[in-house]
Design an enzyme around this catalytic site. Structure first.
Site, PDB file in Angstrom:
ATOM      1  N   HIS A  93      41.372 -14.657  29.142  1.00  0.00           N
ATOM      2  CA  HIS A  93      40.262 -15.098  28.280  1.00  0.00           C
ATOM      3  C   HIS A  93      39.721 -16.439  28.792  1.00  0.00           C
ATOM      4  O   HIS A  93      40.486 -17.267  29.313  1.00  0.00           O
ATOM      5  CB  HIS A  93      40.761 -15.231  26.838  1.00  0.00           C
ATOM      6  CG  HIS A  93      39.644 -15.460  25.863  1.00  0.00           C
ATOM      7  ND1 HIS A  93      39.074 -16.699  25.689  1.00  0.00           N
ATOM      8  CD2 HIS A  93      38.968 -14.615  25.055  1.00  0.00           C
ATOM      9  CE1 HIS A  93      38.100 -16.604  24.790  1.00  0.00           C
ATOM     10  NE2 HIS A  93      38.018 -15.345  24.389  1.00  0.00           N
ATOM     11  N   GLU A 150      32.519 -11.796  28.817  1.00  0.00           N
ATOM     12  CA  GLU A 150      32.135 -12.817  27.842  1.00  0.00           C
ATOM     13  C   GLU A 150      31.513 -14.006  28.555  1.00  0.00           C
ATOM     14  O   GLU A 150      32.252 -14.864  29.087  1.00  0.00           O
ATOM     15  CB  GLU A 150      33.368 -13.285  27.049  1.00  0.00           C
ATOM     16  CG  GLU A 150      34.058 -12.176  26.280  1.00  0.00           C
ATOM     17  CD  GLU A 150      34.979 -12.695  25.183  1.00  0.00           C
ATOM     18  OE1 GLU A 150      34.940 -12.131  24.092  1.00  0.00           O
ATOM     19  OE2 GLU A 150      35.709 -13.671  25.422  1.00  0.00           O
TER      20      GLU A 150
HETATM   21  P1  PGA Z   1      33.199 -15.300  19.265  1.00  0.00           P
HETATM   22  O1  PGA Z   1      34.420 -15.182  20.280  1.00  0.00           O
HETATM   23  O2  PGA Z   1      32.943 -13.909  18.709  1.00  0.00           O
HETATM   24  O3  PGA Z   1      33.665 -16.241  18.213  1.00  0.00           O
HETATM   25  O4  PGA Z   1      32.026 -15.781  20.047  1.00  0.00           O
HETATM   26  C1  PGA Z   1      34.519 -14.093  21.168  1.00  0.00           C
HETATM   27  C2  PGA Z   1      35.765 -14.203  21.999  1.00  0.00           C
HETATM   28  O5  PGA Z   1      36.028 -15.283  22.554  1.00  0.00           O
HETATM   29  O6  PGA Z   1      36.517 -13.227  22.144  1.00  0.00           O
END
Ligand code: PGA
Length: 226
Positions: A93, A150
């Site tokens: 992540h 992401e």
């Molecule tokens: P968020 O986080 O939905 O709060 O933007 C997503 C993530 O980091 O998995």
């Protein structure tokens, strides 16, 4: 109907009492979950038993695993220590990369540990260069897992990527790794989730903030599966 994946990432949130209240609120909703949904819930490790005891074990994932086998690695949780309980492990992540210095080489080791323990890795990336790097470390890393794309500007900011750009990125990633499922994450909410999931190359979404509220999260799930 398209099979849809929704991953809830609690991050470093929820006391024991809050986690219990969440589980108690979510359990009655299980019978209404859509059939075309794969739900993955990633609480902190020490809340895993709450999910198992409430019959939510089939949905369990973790937010991280050790890059090492079990052994003398103080503070780490090896994939083989949890593979009886969880099916999925997030690895790499952006917050792990940013705050804990995880490189693509480290993420590659975590993918190997997860696969070795029979846990499906959900490999998080924020740009396509990481896909190329990971392929260098673990050539088949994507074949037995899935990817969560992401972009950094979208994580926790309320400023989601556009569905078009996310879809185009997913298409470009699949050119490198083949037909592995790609999830989009970053400020997904009940209003914007549908637009991401109507895109050709996106199979699901990763949800941080909204997953902390069982009512909003359920609302998002119902919108996702439409
Ligand atoms: P968020 O986080 O939905 O709060 O933007 C997503 C993530 O980091 O998995």
């Amino acid at each position: 109907m398209k099979q849809t994946i929704v991953l809830g990432n609690w991050k470093s949130h929820n006391t024991r009492g809050e986690a219990k209240a969440w589980v108690d609120a979510f359990v009655p909703k299980i019978p209404s979950l859509p059939h075309n949904l794969t739900l993955i819930l990633c609480p902190a490790y020490h809340h895993i038993d709450l999910f198992l005891n409430a019959g939510l074990g089939t949905y369990l994932g973790v937010q991280n695993v050790s890059m090492y086998e079990k052994g003398a690695y103080t503070g780490e949780i090896a994939a083989s220590m949890i593979n009886d309980d969880v099916r999925y492990a997030m690895v790499g992540h952006s917050e792990r990369r940013r705050y804990f210095g995880e490189t693509d080489a480290v993420v590659g080791e975590k993918v190997k540990q997860s696969l070795g323990a029979g846990i499906t890795p959900i490999v998080c990336i924020s740009d396509i260069s990481q896909v190329h790097n990971l392929k260098g470390f673990v050539p088949d890393f994507a074949e037995k897992g899935m990817l969560l794309y992401e972009p950094l500007f979208a994580v926790g900011t309320g400023n989601a990527d556009s569905p078009e750009h996310a879809d185009e990125t997913a298409r470009a990633i699949q050119e490198v790794i083949g037909a592995t499922p790609i999830l989009y994450g970053g400020s997904v909410d009940p209003v914007n989730v549908g637009a991401f999931l109507h895109k050709e190359h996106l199979s699901g979404v990763g949800v941080g903030g909204v997953s902390l509220d069982p009512e909003k999260f359920f609302d998002l799930i119902m919108q996702a599966a439409l």
